[in-house]
Scaffold this active site. Sequence first.
Site, PDB file in Angstrom:
ATOM      1  N   GLU A 144      -2.890   7.896  -3.827  1.00 44.42           N
ATOM      2  CA  GLU A 144      -3.382   7.314  -5.062  1.00 44.42           C
ATOM      3  C   GLU A 144      -4.741   7.902  -5.465  1.00 44.42           C
ATOM      4  OE1 GLU A 144      -2.181   3.192  -4.698  1.00 44.42           O
ATOM      5  OE2 GLU A 144      -3.851   2.673  -5.999  1.00 44.42           O
ATOM      6  N   HIS A 164      -1.137   0.527 -10.097  1.00 43.00           N
ATOM      7  CA  HIS A 164      -1.765  -0.459  -9.210  1.00 43.00           C
ATOM      8  C   HIS A 164      -2.256  -1.685  -9.999  1.00 43.00           C
ATOM      9  CE1 HIS A 164      -3.731  -0.707  -4.992  1.00 43.00           C
ATOM     10  NE2 HIS A 164      -3.535  -1.925  -5.473  1.00 43.00           N
ATOM     11  N   ARG A 208       0.871  -1.174   0.000  1.00 43.69           N
ATOM     12  CA  ARG A 208       0.000   0.000   0.000  1.00 43.69           C
ATOM     13  C   ARG A 208       0.907   1.223   0.000  1.00 43.69           C
ATOM     14  NH1 ARG A 208      -3.371  -2.619  -1.787  1.00 43.69           N
ATOM     15  NH2 ARG A 208      -5.429  -3.157  -0.990  1.00 43.69           N
TER      16      ARG A 208
HETATM   17  P1  NAP Z   1      -0.569 -11.578   4.504  1.00 41.55           P
HETATM   18  O1  NAP Z   1      -0.515 -12.998   4.049  1.00 41.55           O
HETATM   19  O2  NAP Z   1      -1.436 -11.224   5.653  1.00 41.55           O
HETATM   20  O3  NAP Z   1       0.936 -11.119   4.759  1.00 41.55           O
HETATM   21  C1  NAP Z   1       1.275  -9.945   5.416  1.00 41.55           C
HETATM   22  C2  NAP Z   1       2.578 -10.181   6.149  1.00 41.55           C
HETATM   23  O4  NAP Z   1       2.996  -8.947   6.725  1.00 41.55           O
HETATM   24  C3  NAP Z   1       2.442 -11.199   7.283  1.00 41.55           C
HETATM   25  O5  NAP Z   1       3.508 -12.117   7.207  1.00 41.55           O
HETATM   26  C4  NAP Z   1       2.526 -10.339   8.534  1.00 41.55           C
HETATM   27  O6  NAP Z   1       3.155 -10.980   9.610  1.00 41.55           O
HETATM   28  C5  NAP Z   1       3.396  -9.194   8.072  1.00 41.55           C
HETATM   29  N1  NAP Z   1       3.175  -7.985   8.859  1.00 41.55           N
HETATM   30  C6  NAP Z   1       2.001  -7.393   9.147  1.00 41.55           C
HETATM   31  N2  NAP Z   1       2.209  -6.291   9.870  1.00 41.55           N
HETATM   32  C7  NAP Z   1       3.532  -6.192  10.056  1.00 41.55           C
HETATM   33  C8  NAP Z   1       4.360  -5.268  10.751  1.00 41.55           C
HETATM   34  N3  NAP Z   1       3.838  -4.222  11.391  1.00 41.55           N
HETATM   35  N4  NAP Z   1       5.696  -5.483  10.739  1.00 41.55           N
HETATM   36  C9  NAP Z   1       6.218  -6.546  10.099  1.00 41.55           C
HETATM   37  N5  NAP Z   1       5.487  -7.452   9.431  1.00 41.55           N
HETATM   38  C10 NAP Z   1       4.161  -7.287   9.414  1.00 41.55           C
HETATM   39  O7  NAP Z   1      -1.059 -10.646   3.316  1.00 41.55           O
HETATM   40  P2  NAP Z   1      -0.811 -10.831   1.742  1.00 41.55           P
HETATM   41  O8  NAP Z   1      -1.925 -11.623   1.165  1.00 41.55           O
HETATM   42  O9  NAP Z   1       0.584 -11.262   1.537  1.00 41.55           O
HETATM   43  O10 NAP Z   1      -1.020  -9.317   1.259  1.00 41.55           O
HETATM   44  C11 NAP Z   1      -0.184  -8.275   1.744  1.00 41.55           C
HETATM   45  C12 NAP Z   1      -0.711  -6.929   1.314  1.00 41.55           C
HETATM   46  O11 NAP Z   1      -0.435  -6.726  -0.054  1.00 41.55           O
HETATM   47  C13 NAP Z   1      -2.233  -6.760   1.390  1.00 41.55           C
HETATM   48  O12 NAP Z   1      -2.666  -6.442   2.698  1.00 41.55           O
HETATM   49  C14 NAP Z   1      -2.513  -5.654   0.394  1.00 41.55           C
HETATM   50  O13 NAP Z   1      -2.551  -4.391   1.018  1.00 41.55           O
HETATM   51  C15 NAP Z   1      -1.312  -5.721  -0.545  1.00 41.55           C
HETATM   52  N6  NAP Z   1      -1.736  -6.113  -1.915  1.00 41.55           N
HETATM   53  C16 NAP Z   1      -1.479  -5.265  -2.951  1.00 41.55           C
HETATM   54  C17 NAP Z   1      -1.882  -5.615  -4.227  1.00 41.55           C
HETATM   55  C18 NAP Z   1      -1.640  -4.720  -5.400  1.00 41.55           C
HETATM   56  O14 NAP Z   1      -2.471  -4.699  -6.303  1.00 41.55           O
HETATM   57  N7  NAP Z   1      -0.525  -4.017  -5.468  1.00 41.55           N
HETATM   58  C19 NAP Z   1      -2.545  -6.830  -4.452  1.00 41.55           C
HETATM   59  C20 NAP Z   1      -2.771  -7.669  -3.372  1.00 41.55           C
HETATM   60  C21 NAP Z   1      -2.371  -7.304  -2.083  1.00 41.55           C
HETATM   61  P3  NAP Z   1       2.350 -11.887  10.663  1.00 41.55           P
HETATM   62  O15 NAP Z   1       1.987 -13.111   9.904  1.00 41.55           O
HETATM   63  O16 NAP Z   1       3.303 -12.139  11.769  1.00 41.55           O
HETATM   64  O17 NAP Z   1       1.143 -11.086  11.057  1.00 41.55           O
END
Ligand code: NAP
Length: 316
Positions: free
Chosen positions: A265, A283, A236
């Site tokens: 954005e 995006h 994000r």
């Molecule tokens: P996810 O599986 O929940 O992975 C997020 C990771 O970040 C987890 O391993 C989490 O650790 C870690 N984390 C959360 N808060 C943290 C912090 N404060 N410090 C350090 N690590 C932290 O989510 P995902 O499916 O990979 O997606 C991640 C993000 O990508 C989404 O939330 C979304 O905003 C973004 N995204 C962007 C696009 C795009 O179009 N560009 C598309 C899809 C997603 P823990 O497991 O220990 O909580």
Amino acid sequence: MKLLITRPLPDTVIAQARAHFDTTMRDQTTPMDRAELVQSLSDYDIVLPTLGDLYSADVFDAVPNPRARLLANFGVGYNHIDAAAAKSIGIAVTNTPGAVTDATADIAMTLMLMTCRRAGEGERLVRAGQWQGWHPTQLLGLHLTGKTLGIVGMGRIGQAIAQRAHHGFGMTLKYYNRSSKPLPFPAEQVASLADLAAQVDVLVIAVPGGAETHHMIDASVLSNMKPHARLVNIARGDVIKEDDLIAALEKGAIAGAGLDVYEHEPDVPQALIGMETVTLLPHLGTAALEVREAMGLMAIDNALAFAKGATLPNPV
Ligand code: NAP
């Protein structure tokens, strides 16, 4: 049940929605304004919102007895919804994890390659009719193979990026994450973000948005990076303090950045647009038809479970 879909979605998703719900599809591609957000909670049983539909606490406050009982978000990221405020008035929130993982990791690799190998710069050169032919020192970039990749957030997308970087590019992996993760590839967890930044050639951001990660990448982190290193963000926009990134790029503290998301954005700072060392995508993370269909069908599955009184498959 009345279902509101807040943006046009692929036909297969709309057909599935219409087969089960009294469905209204809002035909604008822009986010709902505050009046529409408030109305959505009072006029529909289920809303299928997405990025930019800003369900902040004051929107929920404006509808203390909502008709809506589910926000079935289209997308894994739900930082545009105050989920705690929703729950406090009895509205559940779901998202679409997994459906987005590979496509978003692919865009991270696209940004890594484009930024390290100066692909945007090269394409602009050709399109401008200014390319004078191959020569051995033209547009020399950073070779990814064998370099060290730092991943901030080793979740689903972080791990998919890691798999690609490890198996496809022989990269050494390091990461920063809240918890430790059992991983099917070698990767070193680094205890501090500042230390990770100092140790890598490419730093990729893959944490969720929200208060906890807001401006997590600021001048203090950027100043630790190596001058030849590149920063990539597919998470994000506001995870990075954009002004600090611009300053770091301008003074050569880092060599480039690849961005899919932006702090304000869809506004992209002119300073970034003017920099050859920066790759800017609109995006595109999940922008593939099959992926958007899978996301939509997953959101509809959550709506169907809600309608049947069954356990929600993807609560947040
Ligand atoms: P996810 O599986 O929940 O992975 C997020 C990771 O970040 C987890 O391993 C989490 O650790 C870690 N984390 C959360 N808060 C943290 C912090 N404060 N410090 C350090 N690590 C932290 O989510 P995902 O499916 O990979 O997606 C991640 C993000 O990508 C989404 O939330 C979304 O905003 C973004 N995204 C962007 C696009 C795009 O179009 N560009 C598309 C899809 C997603 P823990 O497991 O220990 O909580």
